[in-house]
Scaffold this motif. Structure first.
Motif: not given
Length: 168
Positions: A5-7, A12-14, A32-33
């Motif tokens: 989900a984080i990736t 999507l740009g955040g 964390k990204r």
């Protein structure tokens, strides 16, 4: 599923990844990204706990292991951890304490708020960053509770200009 989900949100740009109120068993670290907020339902309700012999930090920034050695001014930015408990399950980890922090972060301009870090074999929070001239590097640590960790609770070697409030 959480890392996927984080990736996805990062691609999507955040945005925000919301976690339900429950305990999540982790076989490896949450990564964390940039530009992604990971938000729980409160530190009493959303718990990220390492599984037995996961032997990793509970949370670390993308490419942490490479960036901490290279010591350069690249790395994740504008991320957040909010409303979570991070449980290192330290009695059930066999790895080196040096690698088993609650949070291992190499990045800048981030927020960690309403987070409890507990039962880590290593440090509670370890944050590093090199100087990036002309950028707002300020990161905020607000309402943080750290206990039952094997090393320093709060080890901040960067970024510069951090803001801390209610850190216990």
């Amino acid at each position: 599923a959480i890392n996927a989900a984080i990736t996805y949100v990062n691609g999507l740009g955040g945005g925000e990844v919301e976690l339900d109120a429950r305990e999540y068993s982790l076989t490896g670290p949450i990564i964390k990204r940039s530009n992604v907020r990971l938000v729980g339902k409160g530190s009493d309700n959303t718990i990220l706990k390492l599984a037995t012999n996961a032997n990793s930090p509970v949370v670390k920034t993308l490419d942490y292991d490479t960036l901490i050695v290279a010591r350069n001014a690249v790395g994740p930015t504008d991320f957040a951890l909010v409303g979570l408990t991070l449980d290192g399950n330290r009695l059930n980890q066999s790895g080196s304490a040096a690698d088993l922090n609650g949070i291992s972060s190499y990045g800048w301009h981030f927020l960690i708020e309403d987070v409890t870090v507990q039962e880590c074999k290593g440090k509670g929070i370890r944050s590093d960053w090199e100087t990036l001239v002309g950028q707002d590097m300020a990161s905020t640590f607000r309402r943080i509770l750290i206990y039952n960790v094997g090393r320093d609770g709060f080890d901040i070697s960067g970024p510069n200009d951090n803001h801390g409030e209610d850190i216990i």
